[in-house]
Design an enzyme around this catalytic site. Structure first.
Site, short mmCIF file in Angstrom:
data_model
loop_
_atom_site.label_atom_id
_atom_site.label_comp_id
_atom_site.label_asym_id
_atom_site.label_seq_id
_atom_site.Cartn_x
_atom_site.Cartn_y
_atom_site.Cartn_z
N ASP A 13 0.81 -1.23 0.00
CA ASP A 13 0.00 0.00 0.00
C ASP A 13 0.84 1.27 0.00
O ASP A 13 0.41 2.31 0.51
CB ASP A 13 -0.96 0.01 1.21
CG ASP A 13 -1.90 -1.18 1.19
OD1 ASP A 13 -2.24 -1.65 0.10
OD2 ASP A 13 -2.28 -1.65 2.28
N LYS A 16 1.86 2.16 -5.17
CA LYS A 16 2.40 1.63 -6.44
C LYS A 16 1.49 1.94 -7.63
O LYS A 16 1.95 2.33 -8.69
CB LYS A 16 2.60 0.11 -6.32
CG LYS A 16 3.57 -0.29 -5.20
CD LYS A 16 3.60 -1.79 -4.99
CE LYS A 16 2.35 -2.37 -4.37
NZ LYS A 16 2.09 -1.98 -2.97
N GLY A 40 -4.63 -4.11 -3.83
CA GLY A 40 -5.61 -3.06 -4.10
C GLY A 40 -4.80 -1.84 -4.48
O GLY A 40 -4.15 -1.24 -3.63
N HIS A 41 -4.76 -1.52 -5.76
CA HIS A 41 -3.92 -0.42 -6.26
C HIS A 41 -4.83 0.73 -6.67
O HIS A 41 -5.65 0.59 -7.58
CB HIS A 41 -3.06 -0.90 -7.43
CG HIS A 41 -2.03 -1.90 -7.02
ND1 HIS A 41 -1.10 -2.45 -7.86
CD2 HIS A 41 -1.76 -2.46 -5.80
CE1 HIS A 41 -0.32 -3.29 -7.21
NE2 HIS A 41 -0.71 -3.32 -5.94
N GLN A 221 2.01 -5.90 -3.23
CA GLN A 221 2.46 -6.04 -1.83
C GLN A 221 3.77 -5.26 -1.64
O GLN A 221 3.98 -4.28 -2.33
CB GLN A 221 2.62 -7.52 -1.44
CG GLN A 221 1.29 -8.28 -1.34
CD GLN A 221 0.74 -8.75 -2.67
OE1 GLN A 221 1.42 -9.40 -3.43
NE2 GLN A 221 -0.51 -8.43 -2.96
N GLY A 299 -10.99 -2.80 3.66
CA GLY A 299 -11.51 -1.72 4.51
C GLY A 299 -10.95 -1.78 5.93
O GLY A 299 -11.29 -0.96 6.78
N GLY A 410 0.00 14.03 -2.84
CA GLY A 410 -1.44 13.87 -2.81
C GLY A 410 -1.81 12.68 -3.67
O GLY A 410 -0.97 12.17 -4.42
P1 GDP Z 1 -0.75 0.44 -3.56
O1 GDP Z 1 -1.37 -0.84 -3.12
O2 GDP Z 1 0.72 0.47 -3.34
O3 GDP Z 1 -1.09 0.81 -4.98
O4 GDP Z 1 -1.36 1.57 -2.62
P2 GDP Z 1 -2.92 1.71 -2.18
O5 GDP Z 1 -3.69 2.19 -3.33
O6 GDP Z 1 -3.39 0.48 -1.50
O7 GDP Z 1 -2.78 2.77 -1.02
C1 GDP Z 1 -2.29 4.05 -1.25
C2 GDP Z 1 -3.39 5.05 -0.86
O8 GDP Z 1 -2.82 6.33 -0.74
C3 GDP Z 1 -4.47 5.19 -1.91
O9 GDP Z 1 -5.68 5.52 -1.28
C4 GDP Z 1 -3.97 6.33 -2.77
O10 GDP Z 1 -5.02 7.03 -3.44
C5 GDP Z 1 -3.36 7.22 -1.72
N1 GDP Z 1 -2.21 8.02 -2.15
C6 GDP Z 1 -1.23 7.71 -3.05
N2 GDP Z 1 -0.28 8.66 -3.05
C7 GDP Z 1 -0.65 9.58 -2.15
C8 GDP Z 1 -0.06 10.79 -1.66
O11 GDP Z 1 1.02 11.20 -2.06
N3 GDP Z 1 -0.74 11.45 -0.68
C9 GDP Z 1 -1.93 11.01 -0.18
N4 GDP Z 1 -2.50 11.73 0.78
N5 GDP Z 1 -2.50 9.89 -0.61
C10 GDP Z 1 -1.88 9.18 -1.58
P1 IMO Z 2 -0.93 -4.09 -2.29
O1 IMO Z 2 -0.46 -4.63 -3.62
C1 IMO Z 2 -0.96 -4.58 2.04
C2 IMO Z 2 -1.04 -8.69 3.54
C3 IMO Z 2 -2.28 -9.18 4.26
C4 IMO Z 2 -1.66 -10.17 5.22
C5 IMO Z 2 -0.55 -10.81 4.38
C6 IMO Z 2 -0.92 -12.12 3.73
O2 IMO Z 2 -2.21 -3.37 -2.36
O3 IMO Z 2 0.17 -3.32 -1.65
P2 IMO Z 2 -2.47 -12.75 1.66
O4 IMO Z 2 -3.93 -12.50 1.41
O5 IMO Z 2 -1.57 -12.17 0.61
O6 IMO Z 2 -2.15 -14.18 1.93
O7 IMO Z 2 -2.15 -11.98 3.05
O8 IMO Z 2 -0.22 -9.86 3.39
N1 IMO Z 2 -1.27 -8.15 2.18
C7 IMO Z 2 -1.21 -6.84 1.89
N2 IMO Z 2 -1.00 -5.77 2.67
N3 IMO Z 2 -1.08 -4.44 0.70
C8 IMO Z 2 -1.25 -5.50 -0.11
O9 IMO Z 2 -1.25 -5.41 -1.44
C9 IMO Z 2 -1.37 -6.78 0.48
N4 IMO Z 2 -1.56 -8.03 0.01
C10 IMO Z 2 -1.49 -8.85 1.06
O10 IMO Z 2 -2.92 -8.12 4.93
O11 IMO Z 2 -1.06 -9.51 6.29
MG MG Z 3 -2.89 -1.53 -1.84
#
Ligand code: GDP
Ligand code: IMO
Ligand code: MG
Length: 422
Positions: A13, A16, A40-41, A221, A299, A410
Protein backbone atom coordinates in the site's frame (compact mmCIF):
# COMPACT_ATOMS: atom_id res chain seq x y z
CA UNK A 1 15.40 -2.47 -24.22
CA UNK A 2 15.12 -3.14 -20.50
CA UNK A 3 12.34 -3.89 -18.06
CA UNK A 4 11.97 -1.23 -15.39
CA UNK A 5 10.43 -2.45 -12.16
CA UNK A 6 8.21 -0.62 -9.67
CA UNK A 7 7.84 -2.27 -6.30
CA UNK A 8 6.90 -1.58 -2.71
CA UNK A 9 9.66 -1.36 -0.09
CA UNK A 10 7.49 -1.63 3.03
CA UNK A 11 4.39 -3.66 3.94
CA UNK A 12 2.39 -2.85 0.80
CA UNK A 13 0.00 0.00 0.00
CA UNK A 14 2.88 2.39 -0.63
CA UNK A 15 1.11 3.90 -3.65
CA UNK A 16 2.40 1.63 -6.44
CA UNK A 17 -0.79 1.95 -8.49
CA UNK A 18 -0.57 5.74 -8.62
CA UNK A 19 3.05 5.74 -9.74
CA UNK A 20 2.59 3.02 -12.37
CA UNK A 21 -0.19 5.19 -13.82
CA UNK A 22 2.03 8.28 -13.73
CA UNK A 23 4.94 6.50 -15.46
CA UNK A 24 2.93 4.53 -18.04
CA UNK A 25 3.14 7.19 -20.80
CA UNK A 26 6.89 6.48 -21.06
CA UNK A 27 6.33 2.74 -21.63
CA UNK A 28 4.84 0.47 -24.29
CA UNK A 29 3.81 -2.43 -22.04
CA UNK A 30 2.85 -2.69 -18.38
CA UNK A 31 2.92 -6.13 -16.73
CA UNK A 32 2.01 -7.31 -13.22
CA UNK A 33 4.38 -10.06 -12.11
CA UNK A 34 3.03 -11.55 -8.88
CA UNK A 35 0.22 -11.58 -6.36
CA UNK A 36 -3.44 -11.47 -7.23
CA UNK A 37 -6.59 -9.89 -5.86
CA UNK A 38 -4.96 -9.48 -2.45
CA UNK A 39 -3.64 -6.28 -4.02
CA UNK A 40 -5.61 -3.06 -4.10
CA UNK A 41 -3.92 -0.42 -6.26
CA UNK A 42 -5.59 2.98 -6.18
CA UNK A 43 -5.47 5.54 -8.99
CA UNK A 44 -7.01 8.98 -8.89
CA UNK A 45 -7.34 11.40 -11.79
CA UNK A 46 -9.88 13.86 -13.20
CA UNK A 47 -11.98 13.53 -10.06
CA UNK A 48 -12.35 9.74 -10.41
CA UNK A 49 -10.95 7.00 -8.23
CA UNK A 50 -10.29 3.43 -9.34
CA UNK A 51 -9.09 0.47 -7.32
CA UNK A 52 -7.41 -2.29 -9.30
CA UNK A 53 -6.81 -5.73 -7.89
CA UNK A 54 -5.55 -8.03 -10.63
CA UNK A 55 -5.49 -5.70 -13.61
CA UNK A 56 -2.24 -3.76 -14.09
CA UNK A 57 -2.31 -0.04 -13.33
CA UNK A 58 -1.25 0.98 -16.84
CA UNK A 59 -4.72 0.65 -18.37
CA UNK A 60 -5.80 4.26 -18.12
CA UNK A 61 -3.03 5.83 -20.15
CA UNK A 62 -3.03 5.96 -23.92
CA UNK A 63 -4.13 2.47 -24.92
CA UNK A 64 -0.97 0.71 -23.75
CA UNK A 65 -0.88 -3.09 -23.63
CA UNK A 66 -1.21 -4.49 -20.12
CA UNK A 67 -0.29 -8.04 -19.18
CA UNK A 68 -1.27 -10.33 -16.34
CA UNK A 69 2.03 -12.16 -15.95
CA UNK A 70 2.72 -15.84 -15.30
CA UNK A 71 3.72 -15.12 -11.70
CA UNK A 72 0.21 -14.01 -10.80
CA UNK A 73 -2.73 -15.93 -9.38
CA UNK A 74 -6.07 -14.96 -10.88
CA UNK A 75 -9.55 -15.36 -9.40
CA UNK A 76 -12.01 -15.45 -12.34
CA UNK A 77 -14.92 -14.25 -10.23
CA UNK A 78 -13.09 -11.18 -8.92
CA UNK A 79 -11.48 -10.60 -12.31
CA UNK A 80 -14.92 -10.43 -13.93
CA UNK A 81 -16.16 -8.02 -11.28
CA UNK A 82 -13.17 -5.79 -11.95
CA UNK A 83 -13.65 -5.91 -15.73
CA UNK A 84 -17.41 -5.28 -15.44
CA UNK A 85 -16.91 -2.27 -13.24
CA UNK A 86 -14.25 -0.80 -15.57
CA UNK A 87 -16.45 -1.39 -18.60
CA UNK A 88 -19.40 0.23 -16.82
CA UNK A 89 -17.28 3.34 -16.35
CA UNK A 90 -16.35 3.40 -20.05
CA UNK A 91 -13.01 1.61 -19.92
CA UNK A 92 -13.19 -1.37 -22.28
CA UNK A 93 -10.00 -3.40 -22.20
CA UNK A 94 -10.60 -6.42 -24.42
CA UNK A 95 -8.04 -5.48 -27.06
CA UNK A 96 -5.25 -4.38 -24.73
CA UNK A 97 -5.30 -6.65 -21.71
CA UNK A 98 -3.48 -9.94 -22.30
CA UNK A 99 -3.29 -12.82 -19.85
CA UNK A 100 -0.42 -15.28 -19.49
CA UNK A 101 -1.41 -18.90 -20.04
CA UNK A 102 0.99 -19.76 -17.23
CA UNK A 103 -0.71 -17.62 -14.58
CA UNK A 104 -2.39 -19.80 -11.98
CA UNK A 105 -6.08 -19.95 -11.19
CA UNK A 106 -7.49 -19.28 -7.75
CA UNK A 107 -10.27 -21.86 -7.38
CA UNK A 108 -13.32 -21.21 -5.21
CA UNK A 109 -12.00 -23.80 -2.79
CA UNK A 110 -8.72 -21.89 -2.44
CA UNK A 111 -10.70 -19.06 -0.89
CA UNK A 112 -12.40 -21.51 1.47
CA UNK A 113 -9.08 -23.11 2.40
CA UNK A 114 -7.61 -19.66 3.12
CA UNK A 115 -10.45 -19.06 5.58
CA UNK A 116 -10.19 -22.54 7.08
CA UNK A 117 -6.42 -22.23 7.68
CA UNK A 118 -6.83 -18.80 9.22
CA UNK A 119 -9.57 -20.07 11.55
CA UNK A 120 -7.36 -23.00 12.53
CA UNK A 121 -4.48 -20.67 13.42
CA UNK A 122 -6.65 -18.79 15.90
CA UNK A 123 -4.69 -16.05 17.66
CA UNK A 124 -1.63 -16.65 15.51
CA UNK A 125 -3.50 -16.05 12.26
CA UNK A 126 -1.72 -14.14 9.48
CA UNK A 127 -4.63 -11.79 8.86
CA UNK A 128 -4.70 -12.65 5.16
CA UNK A 129 -6.97 -10.89 2.70
CA UNK A 130 -8.98 -14.14 2.54
CA UNK A 131 -8.69 -14.28 -1.24
CA UNK A 132 -7.15 -17.75 -1.48
CA UNK A 133 -3.67 -16.47 -2.30
CA UNK A 134 -1.69 -18.82 -0.02
CA UNK A 135 -3.57 -22.00 -1.03
CA UNK A 136 -3.33 -21.13 -4.75
CA UNK A 137 0.45 -20.61 -4.56
CA UNK A 138 0.72 -23.74 -2.39
CA UNK A 139 -0.88 -25.74 -5.20
CA UNK A 140 1.44 -24.12 -7.72
CA UNK A 141 4.55 -25.09 -5.76
CA UNK A 142 3.29 -28.58 -4.93
CA UNK A 143 2.59 -29.02 -8.64
CA UNK A 144 -1.16 -29.37 -8.26
CA UNK A 145 -2.20 -26.00 -9.63
CA UNK A 146 -4.47 -25.19 -12.56
CA UNK A 147 -3.29 -22.59 -15.01
CA UNK A 148 -5.10 -20.15 -17.28
CA UNK A 149 -3.97 -22.25 -20.26
CA UNK A 150 -5.86 -25.22 -18.79
CA UNK A 151 -9.21 -23.58 -19.44
CA UNK A 152 -8.59 -24.04 -23.16
CA UNK A 153 -8.83 -27.86 -23.00
CA UNK A 154 -10.38 -30.66 -20.86
CA UNK A 155 -10.90 -28.17 -18.09
CA UNK A 156 -13.88 -29.77 -16.32
CA UNK A 157 -11.94 -32.89 -15.46
CA UNK A 158 -8.91 -31.04 -14.11
CA UNK A 159 -11.17 -28.75 -12.13
CA UNK A 160 -13.11 -31.65 -10.57
CA UNK A 161 -9.91 -33.41 -9.49
CA UNK A 162 -8.58 -30.29 -7.82
CA UNK A 163 -11.87 -29.57 -6.08
CA UNK A 164 -12.12 -33.14 -4.79
CA UNK A 165 -8.67 -32.82 -3.24
CA UNK A 166 -9.57 -29.51 -1.62
CA UNK A 167 -12.90 -30.77 -0.33
CA UNK A 168 -11.18 -33.70 1.38
CA UNK A 169 -9.00 -31.19 3.26
CA UNK A 170 -11.95 -28.96 4.14
CA UNK A 171 -13.91 -31.95 5.46
CA UNK A 172 -10.95 -33.10 7.53
CA UNK A 173 -10.89 -29.64 9.10
CA UNK A 174 -14.66 -29.75 9.78
CA UNK A 175 -14.96 -26.51 7.86
CA UNK A 176 -18.50 -25.70 6.76
CA UNK A 177 -19.02 -24.16 3.37
CA UNK A 178 -21.33 -23.71 0.41
CA UNK A 179 -19.32 -24.38 -2.72
CA UNK A 180 -22.27 -24.26 -5.11
CA UNK A 181 -22.91 -20.64 -4.17
CA UNK A 182 -19.36 -19.72 -5.20
CA UNK A 183 -19.10 -21.87 -8.30
CA UNK A 184 -21.68 -20.22 -10.49
CA UNK A 185 -19.97 -16.80 -10.38
CA UNK A 186 -16.59 -18.46 -10.69
CA UNK A 187 -17.55 -20.16 -13.96
CA UNK A 188 -19.03 -16.93 -15.29
CA UNK A 189 -15.61 -15.48 -14.56
CA UNK A 190 -13.95 -18.22 -16.62
CA UNK A 191 -16.11 -17.19 -19.59
CA UNK A 192 -15.06 -13.63 -19.01
CA UNK A 193 -11.38 -14.59 -19.10
CA UNK A 194 -11.93 -16.33 -22.45
CA UNK A 195 -12.86 -12.97 -24.00
CA UNK A 196 -9.27 -11.87 -23.56
CA UNK A 197 -6.16 -12.78 -25.49
CA UNK A 198 -4.38 -15.62 -23.68
CA UNK A 199 -0.71 -15.49 -24.53
CA UNK A 200 2.63 -17.09 -23.82
CA UNK A 201 3.66 -13.89 -22.16
CA UNK A 202 7.33 -14.75 -21.71
CA UNK A 203 7.70 -14.91 -25.51
CA UNK A 204 5.57 -11.84 -26.01
CA UNK A 205 7.53 -9.72 -23.54
CA UNK A 206 10.96 -10.84 -24.75
CA UNK A 207 9.97 -10.18 -28.38
CA UNK A 208 8.74 -6.74 -27.35
CA UNK A 209 12.06 -6.00 -25.66
CA UNK A 210 13.97 -7.19 -28.72
CA UNK A 211 11.99 -4.89 -30.96
CA UNK A 212 12.83 -1.88 -28.82
CA UNK A 213 9.68 -1.67 -26.69
CA UNK A 214 9.87 -0.42 -23.11
CA UNK A 215 8.32 -2.57 -20.40
CA UNK A 216 7.24 -1.52 -16.94
CA UNK A 217 6.86 -4.34 -14.39
CA UNK A 218 4.37 -3.61 -11.60
CA UNK A 219 4.85 -5.29 -8.24
CA UNK A 220 2.18 -5.93 -5.65
CA UNK A 221 2.46 -6.04 -1.83
CA UNK A 222 5.86 -4.97 -0.49
CA UNK A 223 9.31 -6.26 0.34
CA UNK A 224 8.62 -6.94 4.02
CA UNK A 225 5.71 -9.13 2.87
CA UNK A 226 7.98 -11.17 0.57
CA UNK A 227 7.81 -14.93 1.14
CA UNK A 228 11.62 -15.21 1.49
CA UNK A 229 12.71 -11.87 2.90
CA UNK A 230 9.63 -10.56 4.69
CA UNK A 231 8.60 -10.92 8.32
CA UNK A 232 7.91 -14.66 7.90
CA UNK A 233 5.39 -16.19 8.53
CA UNK A 234 3.45 -12.92 8.45
CA UNK A 235 3.98 -12.48 4.74
CA UNK A 236 2.22 -13.14 1.48
CA UNK A 237 2.95 -16.25 -0.61
CA UNK A 238 4.93 -14.81 -3.50
CA UNK A 239 8.24 -13.10 -4.21
CA UNK A 240 7.35 -9.45 -4.15
CA UNK A 241 10.98 -8.44 -4.66
CA UNK A 242 12.71 -7.53 -7.92
CA UNK A 243 13.75 -11.12 -8.60
CA UNK A 244 10.02 -11.91 -8.72
CA UNK A 245 9.79 -9.76 -11.86
CA UNK A 246 12.22 -12.15 -13.58
CA UNK A 247 10.39 -15.32 -12.60
CA UNK A 248 6.96 -13.72 -12.82
CA UNK A 249 7.41 -12.46 -16.38
CA UNK A 250 10.12 -14.72 -17.80
CA UNK A 251 12.74 -12.03 -18.29
CA UNK A 252 16.44 -12.48 -17.56
CA UNK A 253 18.04 -10.65 -14.63
CA UNK A 254 20.26 -8.86 -17.16
CA UNK A 255 17.10 -7.42 -18.76
CA UNK A 256 16.21 -5.44 -15.63
CA UNK A 257 16.84 -1.71 -15.93
CA UNK A 258 15.71 0.82 -13.35
CA UNK A 259 14.32 -0.50 -10.08
CA UNK A 260 11.95 2.06 -8.59
CA UNK A 261 11.47 1.52 -4.87
CA UNK A 262 8.33 3.12 -3.46
CA UNK A 263 7.91 4.03 0.18
CA UNK A 264 5.61 6.14 2.29
CA UNK A 265 6.96 9.00 4.39
CA UNK A 266 5.79 6.84 7.32
CA UNK A 267 4.84 3.15 7.59
CA UNK A 268 1.67 1.11 7.52
CA UNK A 269 0.83 -2.54 7.84
CA UNK A 270 -2.47 -4.47 7.46
CA UNK A 271 -2.99 -7.80 9.15
CA UNK A 272 -0.93 -9.39 11.92
CA UNK A 273 2.81 -9.53 12.40
CA UNK A 274 5.68 -7.52 13.82
CA UNK A 275 5.94 -3.79 13.14
CA UNK A 276 8.79 -2.21 15.15
CA UNK A 277 7.82 1.45 14.63
CA UNK A 278 4.08 0.96 15.13
CA UNK A 279 2.30 3.72 17.05
CA UNK A 280 -0.74 2.54 18.93
CA UNK A 281 -1.28 6.00 20.43
CA UNK A 282 -2.97 9.17 19.20
CA UNK A 283 -0.06 9.93 16.83
CA UNK A 284 -0.69 6.64 15.01
CA UNK A 285 -4.39 7.40 14.98
CA UNK A 286 -3.64 10.84 13.50
CA UNK A 287 -1.57 9.28 10.71
CA UNK A 288 -4.41 6.85 9.99
CA UNK A 289 -6.98 9.63 9.68
CA UNK A 290 -4.78 12.06 7.72
CA UNK A 291 -3.58 9.31 5.39
CA UNK A 292 -7.00 7.61 5.09
CA UNK A 293 -5.24 4.42 6.06
CA UNK A 294 -8.00 1.89 5.62
CA UNK A 295 -7.45 -1.15 3.38
CA UNK A 296 -8.50 -0.51 -0.21
CA UNK A 297 -9.65 -4.15 -0.55
CA UNK A 298 -10.79 -5.13 2.93
CA UNK A 299 -11.51 -1.72 4.51
CA UNK A 300 -9.48 -2.87 7.54
CA UNK A 301 -7.80 -0.03 9.47
CA UNK A 302 -4.11 -0.05 8.63
CA UNK A 303 -1.64 -0.01 11.52
CA UNK A 304 0.53 3.13 11.32
CA UNK A 305 3.98 4.13 12.56
CA UNK A 306 7.13 6.15 11.86
CA UNK A 307 9.29 5.53 8.82
CA UNK A 308 11.68 2.61 9.34
CA UNK A 309 15.03 3.22 7.62
CA UNK A 310 16.47 -0.11 8.84
CA UNK A 311 13.79 -2.03 6.96
CA UNK A 312 14.07 0.32 3.96
CA UNK A 313 17.83 -0.15 3.73
CA UNK A 314 17.31 -3.90 3.74
CA UNK A 315 14.62 -3.66 1.06
CA UNK A 316 16.89 -1.50 -1.12
CA UNK A 317 19.65 -4.09 -0.82
CA UNK A 318 17.43 -7.05 -1.73
CA UNK A 319 15.85 -5.28 -4.69
CA UNK A 320 18.86 -3.40 -6.05
CA UNK A 321 16.81 -0.22 -5.98
CA UNK A 322 18.25 2.43 -8.30
CA UNK A 323 15.78 5.26 -7.58
CA UNK A 324 13.41 5.99 -4.76
CA UNK A 325 9.91 7.42 -4.85
CA UNK A 326 8.48 8.93 -1.67
CA UNK A 327 4.71 8.79 -1.27
CA UNK A 328 2.23 10.54 0.99
CA UNK A 329 4.65 13.16 2.27
CA UNK A 330 1.59 15.46 2.58
CA UNK A 331 0.31 13.28 5.42
CA UNK A 332 3.26 14.57 7.48
CA UNK A 333 2.60 18.23 6.55
CA UNK A 334 1.37 19.26 9.97
CA UNK A 335 3.58 17.30 12.37
CA UNK A 336 5.79 19.40 14.71
CA UNK A 337 8.53 16.80 14.68
CA UNK A 338 9.09 13.64 12.67
CA UNK A 339 10.81 10.49 13.87
CA UNK A 340 12.87 8.25 11.64
CA UNK A 341 13.98 4.83 12.86
CA UNK A 342 17.73 4.58 12.21
CA UNK A 343 18.58 1.44 14.20
CA UNK A 344 17.00 -1.34 16.24
CA UNK A 345 17.90 -2.35 19.77
CA UNK A 346 17.55 -6.09 20.24
CA UNK A 347 18.34 -7.59 23.67
CA UNK A 348 20.24 -4.43 24.56
CA UNK A 349 22.38 -4.54 21.41
CA UNK A 350 22.04 -1.85 18.78
CA UNK A 351 22.04 -2.79 15.10
CA UNK A 352 21.43 -1.05 11.79
CA UNK A 353 20.97 -4.40 10.04
CA UNK A 354 17.57 -5.97 9.54
CA UNK A 355 17.71 -9.11 11.70
CA UNK A 356 16.65 -12.72 11.07
CA UNK A 357 13.38 -11.98 12.79
CA UNK A 358 11.74 -8.77 13.96
CA UNK A 359 9.47 -9.23 16.94
CA UNK A 360 8.07 -7.52 20.06
CA UNK A 361 11.60 -7.26 21.47
CA UNK A 362 12.82 -5.21 18.49
CA UNK A 363 12.99 -1.63 19.81
CA UNK A 364 13.28 1.26 17.35
CA UNK A 365 15.92 3.93 17.88
CA UNK A 366 14.87 7.24 16.42
CA UNK A 367 16.42 10.35 14.98
CA UNK A 368 14.08 13.32 15.33
CA UNK A 369 13.79 16.05 12.71
CA UNK A 370 11.65 19.20 12.75
CA UNK A 371 8.42 19.02 10.73
CA UNK A 372 7.87 21.45 7.81
CA UNK A 373 4.41 22.61 8.92
CA UNK A 374 3.49 23.61 5.36
CA UNK A 375 0.72 22.43 3.05
CA UNK A 376 2.62 20.77 0.20
CA UNK A 377 -0.39 19.38 -1.68
CA UNK A 378 -0.47 22.08 -4.35
CA UNK A 379 3.25 22.29 -4.96
CA UNK A 380 4.42 21.77 -8.53
CA UNK A 381 8.18 21.73 -8.25
CA UNK A 382 10.90 20.98 -5.76
CA UNK A 383 11.85 24.67 -5.75
CA UNK A 384 8.81 25.20 -3.53
CA UNK A 385 9.87 22.60 -0.94
CA UNK A 386 10.27 24.01 2.58
CA UNK A 387 13.76 23.91 4.05
CA UNK A 388 12.78 21.34 6.70
CA UNK A 389 11.38 19.03 4.03
CA UNK A 390 14.62 19.24 2.06
CA UNK A 391 16.53 18.40 5.24
CA UNK A 392 14.23 15.41 5.79
CA UNK A 393 14.81 14.19 2.19
CA UNK A 394 18.59 14.65 2.49
CA UNK A 395 18.64 12.72 5.76
CA UNK A 396 16.79 9.80 4.15
CA UNK A 397 18.96 9.85 1.02
CA UNK A 398 22.10 9.86 3.11
CA UNK A 399 21.08 6.91 5.28
CA UNK A 400 19.73 4.91 2.35
CA UNK A 401 22.39 5.84 -0.21
CA UNK A 402 19.85 6.20 -3.06
CA UNK A 403 18.30 9.36 -4.53
CA UNK A 404 14.61 10.19 -4.23
CA UNK A 405 13.48 10.81 -7.80
CA UNK A 406 9.85 11.68 -7.13
CA UNK A 407 7.81 12.99 -4.25
CA UNK A 408 4.06 12.41 -4.14
CA UNK A 409 2.10 15.13 -2.34
CA UNK A 410 -1.44 13.87 -2.81
CA UNK A 411 -3.46 10.99 -4.23
CA UNK A 412 -4.14 12.59 -7.61
CA UNK A 413 -2.03 11.79 -10.66
CA UNK A 414 -1.14 15.49 -10.90
CA UNK A 415 0.17 15.69 -7.34
CA UNK A 416 3.53 14.22 -8.25
CA UNK A 417 6.79 16.14 -8.25
CA UNK A 418 9.66 14.81 -10.34
CA UNK A 419 12.93 16.10 -8.87
CA UNK A 420 15.16 15.14 -11.77
CA UNK A 421 14.93 13.28 -15.07
CA UNK A 422 17.41 10.56 -15.92
P1 GDP B 1 -0.75 0.44 -3.56
O1 GDP B 1 -1.37 -0.84 -3.12
O2 GDP B 1 0.72 0.47 -3.34
O3 GDP B 1 -1.09 0.81 -4.98
O4 GDP B 1 -1.36 1.57 -2.62
P2 GDP B 1 -2.92 1.71 -2.18
O5 GDP B 1 -3.69 2.19 -3.33
O6 GDP B 1 -3.39 0.48 -1.50
O7 GDP B 1 -2.78 2.77 -1.02
C1 GDP B 1 -2.29 4.05 -1.25
C2 GDP B 1 -3.39 5.05 -0.86
O8 GDP B 1 -2.82 6.33 -0.74
C3 GDP B 1 -4.47 5.19 -1.91
O9 GDP B 1 -5.68 5.52 -1.28
C4 GDP B 1 -3.97 6.33 -2.77
O10 GDP B 1 -5.02 7.03 -3.44
C5 GDP B 1 -3.36 7.22 -1.72
N1 GDP B 1 -2.21 8.02 -2.15
C6 GDP B 1 -1.23 7.71 -3.05
N2 GDP B 1 -0.28 8.66 -3.05
C7 GDP B 1 -0.65 9.58 -2.15
C8 GDP B 1 -0.06 10.79 -1.66
O11 GDP B 1 1.02 11.20 -2.06
N3 GDP B 1 -0.74 11.45 -0.68
C9 GDP B 1 -1.93 11.01 -0.18
N4 GDP B 1 -2.50 11.73 0.78
N5 GDP B 1 -2.50 9.89 -0.61
C10 GDP B 1 -1.88 9.18 -1.58
P1 IMO C 1 -0.93 -4.09 -2.29
O1 IMO C 1 -0.46 -4.63 -3.62
C1 IMO C 1 -0.96 -4.58 2.04
C2 IMO C 1 -1.04 -8.69 3.54
C3 IMO C 1 -2.28 -9.18 4.26
C4 IMO C 1 -1.66 -10.17 5.22
C5 IMO C 1 -0.55 -10.81 4.38
C6 IMO C 1 -0.92 -12.12 3.73
O2 IMO C 1 -2.21 -3.37 -2.36
O3 IMO C 1 0.17 -3.32 -1.65
P2 IMO C 1 -2.47 -12.75 1.66
O4 IMO C 1 -3.93 -12.50 1.41
O5 IMO C 1 -1.57 -12.17 0.61
O6 IMO C 1 -2.15 -14.18 1.93
O7 IMO C 1 -2.15 -11.98 3.05
O8 IMO C 1 -0.22 -9.86 3.39
N1 IMO C 1 -1.27 -8.15 2.18
C7 IMO C 1 -1.21 -6.84 1.89
N2 IMO C 1 -1.00 -5.77 2.67
N3 IMO C 1 -1.08 -4.44 0.70
C8 IMO C 1 -1.25 -5.50 -0.11
O9 IMO C 1 -1.25 -5.41 -1.44
C9 IMO C 1 -1.37 -6.78 0.48
N4 IMO C 1 -1.56 -8.03 0.01
C10 IMO C 1 -1.49 -8.85 1.06
O10 IMO C 1 -2.92 -8.12 4.93
O11 IMO C 1 -1.06 -9.51 6.29
MG1 MG D 1 -2.89 -1.53 -1.84
Amino acid sequence: MKVDVILGLQWGDEGKGKIVDVLTPSYDLVARFQGGPNAGHTLEFEGNKYILRSIPSGIFQGGKINIIGNGMVLDPDLFKAEIDSLEASGHGLTDRLYISRKAHLILPTHRLLDQAYETQKGNSKIGTTGKGIGPAYTDKISRNGLRIGDIEEHFEEKYKQAIARHEAILHSMNFEYDLKALESDWFKGIESIKRFKLIDSEHFINEALKSGKKVLAEGAQGTILDIDFGSYPFVTSSNTVCAGACTGLGVAPSAIGEVYGIFKAYCTRVGSGPFPTELTDSTGQRMRELGHEYGSVTGRPRRCGWIDLVALKYAIMINGVTQLIMMKSDVMDDFDTINLCVAYQINGVETEDFPFEINDLTRPIYAELPGWKTDMTKMQSENEFPEEFNAYLSFIEEVLGVKVKMVSVGADREQTIVRYTD
